[in-house]
Design a protein around this motif. Sequence first.
Motif, PDB file in Angstrom:
ATOM      1  N   SER A 276      19.752  54.747  -4.553  1.00 39.01           N
ATOM      2  CA  SER A 276      19.089  56.044  -4.660  1.00 39.01           C
ATOM      3  C   SER A 276      18.051  56.155  -3.550  1.00 39.01           C
ATOM      4  O   SER A 276      17.247  55.227  -3.348  1.00 39.01           O
ATOM      5  N   VAL A 277      18.081  57.265  -2.828  1.00 40.45           N
ATOM      6  CA  VAL A 277      17.153  57.498  -1.720  1.00 40.45           C
ATOM      7  C   VAL A 277      16.496  58.857  -1.905  1.00 40.45           C
ATOM      8  O   VAL A 277      17.180  59.842  -2.209  1.00 40.45           O
ATOM      9  N   VAL A 278      15.188  58.906  -1.727  1.00 39.55           N
ATOM     10  CA  VAL A 278      14.432  60.158  -1.812  1.00 39.55           C
ATOM     11  C   VAL A 278      13.904  60.499  -0.426  1.00 39.55           C
ATOM     12  O   VAL A 278      13.322  59.644   0.256  1.00 39.55           O
ATOM     13  N   VAL A 279      14.118  61.745   0.006  1.00 35.23           N
ATOM     14  CA  VAL A 279      13.592  62.233   1.278  1.00 35.23           C
ATOM     15  C   VAL A 279      12.745  63.470   1.024  1.00 35.23           C
ATOM     16  O   VAL A 279      12.923  64.166   0.018  1.00 35.23           O
ATOM     17  N   GLN A 280      11.825  63.747   1.940  1.00 35.24           N
ATOM     18  CA  GLN A 280      10.991  64.942   1.818  1.00 35.24           C
ATOM     19  C   GLN A 280      11.791  66.171   2.223  1.00 35.24           C
ATOM     20  O   GLN A 280      12.537  66.161   3.205  1.00 35.24           O
ATOM     21  N   GLY A 281      11.663  67.228   1.447  1.00 36.51           N
ATOM     22  CA  GLY A 281      12.341  68.476   1.761  1.00 36.51           C
ATOM     23  C   GLY A 281      13.780  68.482   1.288  1.00 36.51           C
ATOM     24  O   GLY A 281      14.296  67.505   0.753  1.00 36.51           O
ATOM     25  N   TRP A 282      14.414  69.627   1.493  1.00 32.69           N
ATOM     26  CA  TRP A 282      15.804  69.823   1.065  1.00 32.69           C
ATOM     27  C   TRP A 282      16.766  69.852   2.246  1.00 32.69           C
ATOM     28  O   TRP A 282      17.974  69.822   2.043  1.00 32.69           O
ATOM     29  N   GLU A 283      16.233  69.913   3.448  1.00 27.34           N
ATOM     30  CA  GLU A 283      17.079  70.145   4.613  1.00 27.34           C
ATOM     31  C   GLU A 283      17.099  68.950   5.559  1.00 27.34           C
ATOM     32  O   GLU A 283      16.160  68.156   5.617  1.00 27.34           O
ATOM     33  N   GLN A 284      18.188  68.876   6.319  1.00 24.92           N
ATOM     34  CA  GLN A 284      18.255  67.954   7.437  1.00 24.92           C
ATOM     35  C   GLN A 284      17.572  68.596   8.648  1.00 24.92           C
ATOM     36  O   GLN A 284      17.133  69.745   8.592  1.00 24.92           O
ATOM     37  N   ARG A 285      17.535  67.852   9.726  1.00 19.62           N
ATOM     38  CA  ARG A 285      16.813  68.364  10.896  1.00 19.62           C
ATOM     39  C   ARG A 285      17.440  69.625  11.471  1.00 19.62           C
ATOM     40  O   ARG A 285      16.750  70.431  12.116  1.00 19.62           O
ATOM     41  N   ASP A 286      18.741  69.834  11.237  1.00 25.33           N
ATOM     42  CA  ASP A 286      19.392  71.034  11.764  1.00 25.33           C
ATOM     43  C   ASP A 286      19.228  72.244  10.856  1.00 25.33           C
ATOM     44  O   ASP A 286      19.777  73.307  11.118  1.00 25.33           O
ATOM     45  N   GLY A 287      18.463  72.088   9.757  1.00 23.84           N
ATOM     46  CA  GLY A 287      18.220  73.195   8.844  1.00 23.84           C
ATOM     47  C   GLY A 287      19.224  73.315   7.715  1.00 23.84           C
ATOM     48  O   GLY A 287      19.044  74.151   6.818  1.00 23.84           O
ATOM     49  N   ALA A 288      20.285  72.500   7.724  1.00 21.84           N
ATOM     50  CA  ALA A 288      21.285  72.541   6.651  1.00 21.84           C
ATOM     51  C   ALA A 288      20.828  71.681   5.481  1.00 21.84           C
ATOM     52  O   ALA A 288      20.181  70.641   5.662  1.00 21.84           O
ATOM     53  N   LEU A 289      21.169  72.127   4.266  1.00 19.55           N
ATOM     54  CA  LEU A 289      20.872  71.320   3.089  1.00 19.55           C
ATOM     55  C   LEU A 289      21.610  69.979   3.175  1.00 19.55           C
ATOM     56  O   LEU A 289      22.673  69.875   3.787  1.00 19.55           O
ATOM     57  N   TRP A 290      21.030  68.947   2.540  1.00 20.15           N
ATOM     58  CA  TRP A 290      21.728  67.671   2.462  1.00 20.15           C
ATOM     59  C   TRP A 290      23.055  67.902   1.742  1.00 20.15           C
ATOM     60  O   TRP A 290      23.104  68.513   0.667  1.00 20.15           O
ATOM     61  N   PRO A 291      24.165  67.447   2.336  1.00 22.76           N
ATOM     62  CA  PRO A 291      25.492  67.772   1.787  1.00 22.76           C
ATOM     63  C   PRO A 291      25.923  66.816   0.685  1.00 22.76           C
ATOM     64  O   PRO A 291      25.414  65.697   0.553  1.00 22.76           O
ATOM     65  N   LEU A 292      26.880  67.276  -0.092  1.00 21.92           N
ATOM     66  CA  LEU A 292      27.547  66.447  -1.096  1.00 21.92           C
ATOM     67  C   LEU A 292      28.881  65.983  -0.524  1.00 21.92           C
ATOM     68  O   LEU A 292      29.480  66.657   0.311  1.00 21.92           O
ATOM     69  N   ASN A 293      29.363  64.812  -0.994  1.00 21.80           N
ATOM     70  CA  ASN A 293      30.662  64.281  -0.574  1.00 21.80           C
ATOM     71  C   ASN A 293      30.713  64.110   0.938  1.00 21.80           C
ATOM     72  O   ASN A 293      31.706  64.452   1.590  1.00 21.80           O
ATOM     73  N   ALA A 294      29.630  63.583   1.489  1.00 19.52           N
ATOM     74  CA  ALA A 294      29.558  63.350   2.929  1.00 19.52           C
ATOM     75  C   ALA A 294      29.137  61.913   3.192  1.00 19.52           C
ATOM     76  O   ALA A 294      28.363  61.330   2.426  1.00 19.52           O
ATOM     77  N   LEU A 295      29.630  61.351   4.277  1.00 24.68           N
ATOM     78  CA  LEU A 295      29.212  60.018   4.685  1.00 24.68           C
ATOM     79  C   LEU A 295      27.882  60.108   5.410  1.00 24.68           C
ATOM     80  O   LEU A 295      27.624  61.051   6.162  1.00 24.68           O
ATOM     81  N   VAL A 296      27.028  59.125   5.183  1.00 23.64           N
ATOM     82  CA  VAL A 296      25.734  59.063   5.850  1.00 23.64           C
ATOM     83  C   VAL A 296      25.427  57.605   6.159  1.00 23.64           C
ATOM     84  O   VAL A 296      25.713  56.722   5.351  1.00 23.64           O
ATOM     85  N   HIS A 297      24.874  57.362   7.347  1.00 26.14           N
ATOM     86  CA  HIS A 297      24.522  55.982   7.691  1.00 26.14           C
ATOM     87  C   HIS A 297      23.149  55.665   7.102  1.00 26.14           C
ATOM     88  O   HIS A 297      22.193  56.419   7.283  1.00 26.14           O
ATOM     89  N   VAL A 298      23.082  54.555   6.399  1.00 27.75           N
ATOM     90  CA  VAL A 298      21.845  54.131   5.745  1.00 27.75           C
ATOM     91  C   VAL A 298      21.382  52.821   6.382  1.00 27.75           C
ATOM     92  O   VAL A 298      22.155  51.860   6.476  1.00 27.75           O
ATOM     93  N   LYS A 299      20.133  52.815   6.817  1.00 23.00           N
ATOM     94  CA  LYS A 299      19.559  51.602   7.409  1.00 23.00           C
ATOM     95  C   LYS A 299      18.253  51.280   6.684  1.00 23.00           C
ATOM     96  O   LYS A 299      17.247  51.962   6.869  1.00 23.00           O
ATOM     97  N   SER A 300      18.304  50.280   5.823  1.00 22.53           N
ATOM     98  CA  SER A 300      17.137  49.885   5.032  1.00 22.53           C
ATOM     99  C   SER A 300      17.111  48.365   4.930  1.00 22.53           C
ATOM    100  O   SER A 300      17.789  47.788   4.064  1.00 22.53           O
ATOM    101  N   PRO A 301      16.365  47.698   5.802  1.00 19.72           N
ATOM    102  CA  PRO A 301      16.311  46.228   5.749  1.00 19.72           C
ATOM    103  C   PRO A 301      15.864  45.690   4.397  1.00 19.72           C
ATOM    104  O   PRO A 301      16.373  44.670   3.930  1.00 19.72           O
ATOM    105  N   ARG A 302      14.934  46.376   3.732  1.00 20.11           N
ATOM    106  CA  ARG A 302      14.445  45.860   2.454  1.00 20.11           C
ATOM    107  C   ARG A 302      15.496  45.939   1.355  1.00 20.11           C
ATOM    108  O   ARG A 302      15.448  45.171   0.391  1.00 20.11           O
TER     109      ARG A 302
END
Length: 357
Positions: A276-302
């Motif tokens: 589970s990841v929480v981000v500020q806001g509802w949009e990505q940098r391009d102004g689009a809402l975070w999508p469903l059923n989409a691949l995303v690269h996650v980089k979290s060493p912890r």
Amino acid sequence: MRDVRLQVSGREYGGWKTARVTRSLESVCRSFDLTVFDRWADAGEPWPIIEEDECTVLLGDERLVTGYVDRRSIAYGPDSHSLRVAGRDQAGALVDCSADIGQLEFANASVLKLARKLCDPFGLRVRMQDGLAEPAPVSRLSIDVGESAFDALERACRLAAVLPVSDGDGGIVLSRVGAARATDDLVEGENILEASADYDGTARFSAYRVVGQVAGTDDFFGGDAAAPKGTAIDAGVRRLERALVLRAEAVATSAQAKRRATWEATVRAARSQTVSVVVQGWEQRDGALWPLNALVHVKSPRLGIDADMLIAETAFSLDDGGSKTTLALRRPDAFTPEPVRVPSGVAPWAEIARGVR
């Protein structure tokens, strides 16, 4: 920043104190939960919103839910008044209501036609995802008396290796996993506010053995016909004594038992991890809402993650901390379609050919 608006009976309501709008691959219907305080204090009466009202929920100008009010709660005291309104989109009827379509048995049926037949009583449109060819017909589907329309739809889609997903606008889209890619990555120290990961090995096993039975012939007899079996290994399980033996639900050959064992190993390994990841806001940098059923690269060493993951749920929320998006992430192979019996000479689902990671 986008605002949250609820449209009911030609009127529009805003100023919500808290809000949550959720989309999920594991729930065919989208949902919303909104609360407002002291909006009608001067007028002395609450907003005229009641259950079963048709409604639309918008984030800015983007329509996320087209459905109905399911529940409302009204409370007041000496110093405050509150109204809480919750509901789902039109696909909620599939979950609540029985599949009463006058037919219980289907053979060699188009999954698209089946889906339309199940959804038509509720006024839901059904289409294939853009660019996705219609799958091969479903060889056989039996609907149990009283079974919900969604359960029947989900089984039909599983046999055809597609996912039924609400489009939020009165329709269902038959889709594949990972239909898109998020514009932004999720990176610890950059846009990740909070993150958590759960790892559960109780449903994983070192070895999977699936046993079945197939009718013998003059050329296929003896042990192969009496007790066909297939085996798969999950190299990520260190306790070698952990083994699971499963009996095929239907008559199966050794090759089909092998595919089922591989599927069990792959999917159980993938589902053992939830993020589970929480981000500020509802949009990505391009102004689009975070999508469903989409691949995303996650980089979290912890969390020990540096890989592509699938966005299986998005929850857009608003509270005293501002607007946030909570993303439920899964390994993409957690949604690998379950193998079904296929005619001789037909290749199994390509998704399971990779095996356990």
